[in-house]
Design an enzyme around this catalytic site. Structure first.
Site, PDB file in Angstrom:
ATOM      1  N   GLU A 436       0.836  -1.210   0.000  1.00 45.35           N
ATOM      2  CA  GLU A 436       0.000   0.000   0.000  1.00 45.35           C
ATOM      3  C   GLU A 436       0.869   1.260   0.000  1.00 45.35           C
ATOM      4  OE1 GLU A 436      -2.724  -0.799  -0.783  1.00 45.35           O
ATOM      5  OE2 GLU A 436      -2.988  -2.796   0.045  1.00 45.35           O
ATOM      6  N   GLY A 437       2.004   1.200  -0.652  1.00 45.65           N
ATOM      7  CA  GLY A 437       2.941   2.315  -0.686  1.00 45.65           C
ATOM      8  C   GLY A 437       3.958   2.163   0.420  1.00 45.65           C
TER       9      GLY A 437
END
Length: 585
Positions: A436-437
C-alpha cells in the site's frame, strides 16, 4: 500459543473519555440515530469474542498450510471458508458500509478498533474483508448508481469480495508505466487486457465472486482510468453469469501472510465498467488506497498489541536469573519481569501501542467528521485526514514491527522457534511497511504534499490545536506539557525551513522525509500520552489510572526525545546523503 484478550477497557476509555465519541456522534445527524456508546461497546464486546474464538484459532494453521493454487482455483486453509461465512453473516464486512446498500453504517472511530482486533488475531483472514470494505468505499464514492445498486449489497454482505489491482511487473510505485489496456465496447463497457502482480485477495474460495478494481489505460490516453472488473459476469437480474476472462497466473510465495492469497492476475478481454471519469482513475483509486493505508497501519498496531500480550504473559511466568536487588521471595530464580531490560522492552511496546491506538481512533474521528460534519468542520477534518493518513500507515507499521521484534526478544530463544507463535507475527507484520505504498513513499507524501504542499498551513493549524489541547489539561505535569509544546514548535520551525528551501534543494524532501515523519509521530504520541494520563486521572478504576500515569511517565522520560533526535537528522539536510556518486554504491 497465548490466548488473545481484546483491550476493551482501553478502547472504551479512548472512545468515552479521551475523544468523547458519544458527543461527536450526537452532533452528526447521520450518526445520531445509528450509534451510541452502549451500541458501540456491545459491538466491541462481540468483536472481541469473534477475534478470540473464531479468528485466532485459524492463525497458526493458516500460516503452516497456506493457500493453494489448484487449476483455476485458489484454496484457502482449512477453516477459513467456514469462518468467513460466519463472519460475513454477522455483518462484519459491511460494519462501516453505507446503510442504503446494506451496510451497518457504523462510524470509523469504532471500525478502527474492530479492525485492530482482527489483525491482532489473524492478519491473513482480516486482509480479505479489509480489501472488500475498501473496494466498496471506492465504488460508493465514484461509481454510477447502477453499479452501486448491482455491487455494493453483495460486497457488504460478504457474498462477493473485493480486490485492488494496481501493480504490474514493470510499474510498482510509479504507475505511469502501466500497460493494461481498456478498449471501449459498443454497449458502453470496456474490454480489459493485461497483467497485474502482488494482488492481495486476487482470488479465493471465500466468496462466490471477486470484484476487481483495475487501473488501465484507454486508447490514445496518457492518463490512467479505473474499471470495475468482476471475476464472474453479473447478469441484468443480479445473478452470476459466465466467467469473465479473469484468471490467476500464479500465487506469490511469501515471507509471511501465507494464508492471504497474493496473486498474479491475468485479464484476457475481460468486461469492465468505468468508475469515475476517464484518465482520473488514480484519483478514484486513492479513495480505496487511503482506506487501505489506514487499515495496514492498524495491522501494525494489532500486531504490536498481540506481541505485548504474548511477551508480557511470558515475562511474568518465565523464571530466569534473580532480581538485581535480590529475589523478593528468596527464590533462586525470578520471573524475568523483574529485570530492567525486559521492563524496558515491554514498556516501550505498551507505550507505543496505546498511543498508536489513540492515533487510530483520532484519525477515525477525523474521517467521520470529514464524511458527516457541516462545512467548516468538514473542511478542516479533510485536511487533517490528509495529514494523518500517511503517518498512520507508516508510523504505526514501523513501530508495529519494532514491537513484534521486541516481543520476540523478550522470549529469547523461545521466540525464534515456532511453538510460541511470536515469530509468525514478526514475519506477518513485516510486509506492512512495504505494501500500500512503502513507508518511504508515505513519508515523502507527508512532507512533500501534506506539510509543505500548502506551505505548512495545515501543520500550523494542527500544532495550534495541539497547544490548545495542552492548555486544557488540568492534571498533566507542567514541565511535560512545556516539553511537548516545545517539540511541536521545533517541528514547525523545521517544516518551514524545508518549505523555504525545497526548490533550491530539490532532494531535500526525499532525503529527510522519513526522519521528519518519525519526529512528528513521536511528538504526537507525547501529546496523546499527556491527554490519556489527564483523562485517566479521575477514572473510577484507580489501578487503570495508575497504569496510564506510569506508562505516560516512561514515554516522556525515554521515548519523546526520539522526536528531537529525528529532527536533528532532518536539520543536517541532504548534502551527505546525495554527495556520493551512484557508481560508488
Amino acid at each position: 500459543m497465548y490466548p488473545y484478550q481484546a483491550p476493551l477497557k482501553d478502547m472504551q476509555f479512548l472512545l468515552e473519555n479521551v475523544f468523547d465519541a458519544p458527543t461527536t456522534w450526537q452532533q452528526l445527524p447521520a450518526m445520531a440515530e445509528t450509534v451510541d456508546l452502549d451500541t458501540a461497546l456491545a459491538i466491541l464486546d462481540e468483536s472481541a469474542k469473534i477475534s478470540r474464538d473464531l479468528l485466532q484459532p485459524l492463525n497458526r494453521n493458516g500460516d503452516e498450510q497456506g493457500v493453494v493454487h489448484r487449476g483455476n482455483d485458489i484454496i484457502t486453509p482449512d477453516g477459513f471458508k467456514e469462518a468467513y461465512s460466519q463472519f460475513a453473516e454477522g455483518g462484519w464486512v459491511g460494519l462501516c458500509g453505507e446503510a442504503d446498500f446494506g451496510g451497518m453504517g457504523m462510524p470509523k472511530m469504532l471500525g478502527v478498533l474492530v479492525d485492530e482486533m482482527g489483525y491482532s488475531t489473524c492478519n491473513s483472514f482480516t486482509l480479505y474483508n479489509s480489501l472488500t470494505a475498501g473496494a466498496a468505499l471506492c465504488i460508493n464514492a465514484h461509481a454510477t448508481d447502477e453499479l452501486k445498486q448491482t455491487y455494493l449489497p453483495n460486497l457488504y454482505s460478504g457474498q462477493w469480495a473485493g480486490a485492488m489491482d494496481m501493480t504490474e511487473p514493470h510499474a510498482g510505485s510509479d504507475l505511469r508505466g502501466i500497460r493494461t489496456k481498456a478498449e471501449p465496447l459498443e454497449d458502453g463497457s470496456y474490454s480489459i487486457t493485461g497483467n497485474k502482480i502482488f494482488i492481495t485477495g486476487g482470488d479465493h474460495d471465500l466468496a462466490e465472486n471477486v470484484i476487481h478494481l483495475v487501473l488501465a489505460k484507454l486508447p490514445d490516453s496518457n492518463g490512467i482510468s479505473l474499471f470495475l472488473v468482476p471475476k464472474i459476469r453479473v447478469n441484468a437480474d443480479g445473478s452470476l453469469g459466465e466467467a469473465n476472462g479473469v484468471t490467476v497466473g500464479s500465487i506469490e510465495h511469501k515471507m509471511g501472510l501465507k494464508a492471504s492469497a497474493t496473486c498474479v492476475m491475468n485479464y484476457d478481454n475481460a468486461v469492465g465498467y468505468l468508475i469515475g471519469r476517464p484518465a482520473r482513475g488514480l484519483v478514484c483509486m486513492f479513495t480505496m488506497m487511503n482506506y487501505e493505508r489506514l487499515a495496514i497501519g492498524l495491522q501494525g498496531l494489532g500486531n504490536g498489541q498481540a506481541a505485548y500480550q504474548m511477551a508480557s504473559d511470558y515475562a511474568k511466568e518465565r523464571l530466569q536469573g534473580v532480581a538485581a536487588e535480590g529475589s523478593p521471595t528468596g527464590a533462586t530464580s525470578d520471573p524475568i519481569i523483574v529485570h530492567g531490560d525486559v521492563r524496558r522492552m515491554l514498556l516501550t511496546i505498551r507505550a507505543m501501542t496505546e498511543a498508536g491506538r489513540a492515533l487510530s481512533v483520532y484519525t477515525g474521528k477525523q474521517l467521520d467528521l470529514a464524511k458527516y460534519a457541516s462545512d467548516d468542520v468538514q473542511a478542516k477534518a479533510v485536511r487533517y485526514v490528509g495529514l494523518l493518513t500517511p503517518v498512520s500507515k507508516a508510523f504505526l507499521t514501523d513501530r508495529g514491527l519494532d514491537a513484534t521484534v521486541m516481543g520476540q526478544q523478550v522470549f529469547g530463544g523461545h521466540g525464534y522457534i515456532r511453538e510460541t507463535g511470536i515469530e509468525q507475527f514478526v514475519r506477518d507484520t513485516r510486509i506492512a511497511q512495504i505494501y500500500e505504498g512503502t513507508n518511504g513513499i508515505q513519508a515523502i507524501d507527508f512532507l512533500g504534499r501534506k506539510v509543505t504542499g500548502d506551505n505548512v498551513a495545515t501543520l500550523t493549524e494542527f500544532v495550534a490545536d495541539v497547544n490548545t489541547g495542552l492548555a486544557e489539561l488540568s492534571q498533566a505535569n507542567a514541565d511535560h506539557k512545556a516539553t511537548v509544546s516545545q517539540v511541536f514548535e521545533e517541528l514547525l520551525a523545521t517544516a518551514n525551513y524545508i518549505n523555504n528551501n525545497k526548490h533550491e534543494q530539490p532532494a531535500l524532501v526525499n532525503s529527510c522525509a522519513v526522519d521528519f515523519l518519525d519526529a512528528f509521530g513521536y511528538a504526537l504520541y507525547g501529546y496523546f500520552w499527556l491527554l490519556m494520563a489527564d483523562k485517566a486521572s479521575g477514572h473510577e478504576d484507580a489501578t487503570f489510572a495508575a497504569q496510564k500515569q506510569y506508562v505516560a511517565d516512561f514515554y516522556m522520560d525515554k521515548l519523546l526525545s526520539k522526536s528531537q533526535y529525528h529532527l536533528s537528522q532532518v536539520n543536517q539536510g541532504d548534502k551527505s546523503i546525495m554527495a556520493m556518486p551512484a557508481e560508488m554504491f
